[in-house]
Design an enzyme around this catalytic site. Sequence first.
Site, PDB file in Angstrom:
ATOM      1  CG  ASN A  96       6.453  -1.253   8.235  1.00 14.84           C
ATOM      2  OD1 ASN A  96       6.113  -2.290   7.679  1.00 14.84           O
ATOM      3  ND2 ASN A  96       5.587  -0.468   8.847  1.00 14.84           N
ATOM      4  CG  ASP A 304      -2.582  -0.813   6.067  1.00 20.24           C
ATOM      5  OD1 ASP A 304      -1.476  -1.341   6.324  1.00 20.24           O
ATOM      6  OD2 ASP A 304      -2.798   0.399   6.217  1.00 20.24           O
TER       7      ASP A 304
END
Length: 445
Positions: A96, A304
């Site tokens: 992303n 993450d």
Amino acid sequence: MSRHFDTILAGGTLVNHDGIGSADIGIIKGRIAAIGSLSSHTADKTIDCTGLTILPGVIDTQVHFREPGLEHKEDLQSGSLSAVMGGVTGVFEMPNTIPLTTTRETFEDKIARATNRMHCDFAFYIGGTHENVAELPVLERLPGCAGVKVFMGSSTGSLLVADDDGVEAILSAISRRAAFHSEDEIMLEERKGLRVHGDPSSHPVWRSPEVALNSTRRLVALAHKTGKRIHVLHISTREEIEFLAGHKDVASVEVTPHHLTLDETAYERLGTYVQMNPPIRDAAHREGIWAGVHNGVADILGSDHAPHTREEKDHPYPESHSGMTGVQTLVPIMLDHVNAGRMSLQRFVDMTSHGPNRLFNLAGKGRIAAGYDADFTIVDMNRTQTITNEWVASKPGWTPYDGVAVKGWPVGTIIRGNTVMWEGELVTPAQGQPIRFMETLEAEG
């Protein structure tokens, strides 16, 4: 008969497939050449590891390093510096970015940007979209590709496949294990009114356990229908752990240090700095995730790592950005859990080295074994140290664990035989290389 090695790691405690015990490691040309008592052998360099524990190199299989397009938050160089400072030897980085990593051109651009500029070894996910389904069988086999990543719920960036038909088309097209951000986008849209302006503790009310579980149920049904392997990222609910226990034939499971460490009280202390997708929830969910670690439903740990600037985090909720730094704190936070008796050191290794090797078919990484890359995370299990914002090498320069004292600390990061970090100092210039996968060897030629 005496052998000569490039490097010998001497006197350390080794954690590998044999268990935990004292052993030396001999390295030749960046690979492990011998394990055992090597005191009668010679080497160009000997590293004294007395009192230290040698783990297979920790691989963080979910990071967002923001390059290209969002370099004000992080870039491949700064993110990988943060990784090696925390003992991480390899990362899987997410698609992303701007532009999105969804074509051969954008993927190969990232490989070129990273090679010999990142401090650790790396792989990149290719984003799965409605538009690139036909190309995915080729894209997922490019050298350095970790597989396909799909966002079923909107997070940072514009990658989104919210519909079952879109997810089914992607799964039908590919052959490798695909990774999913699993939150139900339709439910997220319907529930937006539950967000309370200025109150980040309403984040887990909006992004409720049902939002995650409903999406994961849909995803598992599609995996069974297509007969494909799925990797469900950053599980945040007790119910998902219990559900996924019945579907290990198709689903592997990632959990994160923050979902194992923090609970709803963090919103009072940290406000938007603990705002994540999926969110930090209450202690009952945290304990449910720990149950998944103990019973083996959870396969793997990923940080993450999703950095944002202080300015972006300081916007009033819900305009504040979701995500926090994490790659540098993964090892110390989890070693503290090991020292507290919440998990064994071998289970930590299983979730950060052996797990990535097993799930993603790594070629030559993830184990301390002869013939494998000489990647090691060297730790002092007895060292107590305090995590600080100043220690964090990530561009934003903050961590939700600022001021937290932990027991267990990364002392050295060795990648392909090169000592990259030692005692908090960068000692070797960047020479990161693509991680190799069994399923992409053919493309390497």
